[in-house]
Design an enzyme around this catalytic site. Structure first.
Site, PDB file in Angstrom:
ATOM      1  CB  SER A  57      55.182  74.116 -15.412  1.00  0.00           C
ATOM      2  OG  SER A  57      55.701  75.281 -16.029  1.00  0.00           O
ATOM      3  CG  ASP A  94      52.147  71.693 -12.288  1.00  0.00           C
ATOM      4  OD1 ASP A  94      51.503  70.696 -11.932  1.00  0.00           O
ATOM      5  OD2 ASP A  94      51.632  72.692 -12.850  1.00  0.00           O
ATOM      6  CG  HIS A  95      51.470  68.883 -15.487  1.00  0.00           C
ATOM      7  ND1 HIS A  95      50.527  67.891 -15.637  1.00  0.00           N
ATOM      8  CD2 HIS A  95      50.793  69.969 -15.037  1.00  0.00           C
ATOM      9  CE1 HIS A  95      49.342  68.354 -15.293  1.00  0.00           C
ATOM     10  NE2 HIS A  95      49.463  69.611 -14.908  1.00  0.00           N
ATOM     11  CG  ASP A 116      50.770  64.150 -16.343  1.00  0.00           C
ATOM     12  OD1 ASP A 116      50.179  63.052 -16.460  1.00  0.00           O
ATOM     13  OD2 ASP A 116      50.311  65.221 -16.779  1.00  0.00           O
ATOM     14  N   GLY A 191      43.710  75.769 -18.004  1.00  0.00           N
ATOM     15  CA  GLY A 191      43.603  76.997 -18.788  1.00  0.00           C
ATOM     16  C   GLY A 191      42.377  77.839 -18.452  1.00  0.00           C
ATOM     17  CG  ASN A 276      47.671  71.598  -9.047  1.00  0.00           C
ATOM     18  OD1 ASN A 276      47.902  71.412  -7.861  1.00  0.00           O
ATOM     19  ND2 ASN A 276      48.243  70.895 -10.003  1.00  0.00           N
TER      20      ASN A 276
HETATM   21  P1  13P Z   1      44.477  76.047 -13.991  1.00  0.00           P
HETATM   22  O1  13P Z   1      44.825  76.246 -15.433  1.00  0.00           O
HETATM   23  O2  13P Z   1      43.005  75.788 -13.821  1.00  0.00           O
HETATM   24  O3  13P Z   1      44.926  77.148 -13.117  1.00  0.00           O
HETATM   25  O4  13P Z   1      45.210  74.702 -13.497  1.00  0.00           O
HETATM   26  C1  13P Z   1      46.560  74.749 -13.123  1.00  0.00           C
HETATM   27  C2  13P Z   1      47.153  73.401 -12.958  1.00  0.00           C
HETATM   28  O5  13P Z   1      46.488  72.385 -12.894  1.00  0.00           O
HETATM   29  C3  13P Z   1      48.607  73.324 -12.841  1.00  0.00           C
HETATM   30  O6  13P Z   1      49.072  72.015 -12.819  1.00  0.00           O
HETATM   31  O1  G3H Z   2      49.170  72.687 -15.825  1.00  0.00           O
HETATM   32  C1  G3H Z   2      49.939  73.478 -16.370  1.00  0.00           C
HETATM   33  C2  G3H Z   2      50.332  74.719 -15.642  1.00  0.00           C
HETATM   34  O2  G3H Z   2      49.327  75.689 -15.718  1.00  0.00           O
HETATM   35  C3  G3H Z   2      51.677  75.212 -16.133  1.00  0.00           C
HETATM   36  O3  G3H Z   2      51.602  75.791 -17.381  1.00  0.00           O
HETATM   37  O4  G3H Z   2      53.447  74.748 -18.697  1.00  0.00           O
HETATM   38  O5  G3H Z   2      52.500  76.993 -19.313  1.00  0.00           O
HETATM   39  O6  G3H Z   2      53.918  76.741 -17.288  1.00  0.00           O
HETATM   40  P1  G3H Z   2      52.963  76.081 -18.239  1.00  0.00           P
HETATM   41 ZN    ZN Z   3      47.930  70.640 -13.986  1.00  0.00          ZN
END
Ligand code: 13P
Ligand code: G3H
Ligand code: ZN
Length: 331
Positions: A57, A94-95, A116, A191, A276
């Site tokens: 992330s 990620d995101h 995203d 989460g 994920n």
């Molecule tokens: P979880 O919080 O369910 O593990 O999802 C993680 C996620 O989607 C990361 O992009």
């Molecule tokens: O979707 C989010 C992931 O779980 C990453 O979380 O931004 O706290 O690293 P983070």
């Molecule tokens: Zn996610």
């Protein structure tokens, strides 16, 4: 400095998803921030013969340091080879929330990025996603977009309610942006607290059972864009075993509820090619560290508490790949 992921031995997600689609399973995307998580992911996926997407992330990239991260990606490939694991490894943002962040990751050796734009209005999401695709495809980097909003924390924005993906938007979105995969919202959530107790029913043992995923929406999406790789975010199961262990050793995680494994297994057999998982890994690590400290308050060697956490995380990953995603034994 520009570094192509190809020189690091990483791969993009195109072939991984093609195989996952043909053979009816999902590739795991495990988030990591530190050395022990990365070691557990490589060993867990290597030992179970599963392709893997190493997922980072924006916050994790800042935490781990982008230069070190690039070298960790390279190191992960070399480590896998040294252990005889013949698995494809992708390094994925990620995101991602801006073109600049995606470009910076691509220049720093990522083989795949997510942009995203799901919190923006539709036209803005299309524009932003297309800008990232136009840049990424020059370097053969794959791009994940998102339509629909998950409840929980996403992109530093907390959404109270899911906004399910509208199937009548997906074809236009995919065509106009050129994305390689699409994250959708069908009832998963980020989460450890995915559902309130009020949203759940109770089974015979008094365990909270969340509302089922909207497979009807998934099916409609599959009909609109046949054979197109779909991604599920917020897909941790919030495994009871680790929540209980945390609470037994001084933690206070009340009413944490995740996505039942049978729902994920069903999704993995569909066009869902990437699942994920972050929270489940966090829970394992926290449970094991708490257990060590609770049982041995005098311990102060990080290897003595991070080592057991790493070992348990590896086992959890192997189990997930085998029993939930179906990605084990494919390589
Ligand atoms: P979880 O919080 O369910 O593990 O999802 C993680 C996620 O989607 C990361 O992009
Ligand atoms: O979707 C989010 C992931 O779980 C990453 O979380 O931004 O706290 O690293 P983070
Ligand atoms: Zn996610």
């Amino acid at each position: 400095m520009k570094v192509s992921y190809k020189t690091l031995g990483l791969v993009n997600t195109r072939e991984m998803f093609k195989k996952a689609m043909e053979d009816g399973y999902a590739v795991p995307a495990y988030n990591f921030n530190n050395l022990e998580q990365l070691q557990a992911i490589i060993h867990g996926c290597g030992k179970s013969g599963s392709a893997v997407i190493l997922q980072v992330s924006k916050g994790a990239r800042e935490y781990a340091d982008e230069t070190l991260l690039r070298n960790l990606g390279k190191g992960a490939v070399e480590m896998a080879e040294a252990h005889g694991y013949r698995i494809p490894i992708a390094l994925h943002l990620d995101h991602g929330d801006s073109v600049e962040l995606c470009v910076s990751c691509i220049e720093g050796g990522f083989s795949s990025v997510m942009i995203d734009g799901s919190h923006h209005d539709y036209e803005h999401n299309v524009e932003l996603t297309k800008a990232v695709v136009d840049y990424a495809h020059r370097y053969d980097v794959t791009v994940e977009g998102e339509l629909g909003v998950l409840s929980g924390i996403e992109d530093d924005v907390e959404a109270a309610r899911s906004i399910y993906t509208q199937p009548d938007e997906v074809e236009d979105f995919v065509k106009r942006t050129g994305v390689d995969s699409l994250a959708i919202s069908i009832g998963t959530s980020h989460g450890a607290y995915k559902f309130t107790p009020e949203q759940c029913s109770q089974n015979d043992q008094g365990v909270l059972v969340p509302p089922p995923l909207r497979f009807d929406i998934l099916e409609e999406i599959e009909q609109r864009i046949p054979g197109f790789p779909i991604v599920l975010h917020g897909a941790s199961s919030v495994l009871r075993k680790y929540v209980d262990l945390i609470n037994q050793h001084g933690g206070a995680l009340e009413a944490a509820v995740g996505i039942p494994e049978d729902q994920l297994r069903k999704a993995a057999g569909s066009a869902v090619c990437k699942i994920n998982i972050d929270s489940d890994g966090r829970l394992v690590v926290t449970a094991m560290v708490r257990k060590v400290f609770d049982e041995n308050p005098a311990e102060f060697d990080p290897r003595k508490y991070l080592g057991p956490a790493r070992e348990e995380l590896m086992h959890m990953i192997i189990e997930k790949n085998r029993k939930v995603l179906g990605s084990a034994g494919r390589y």
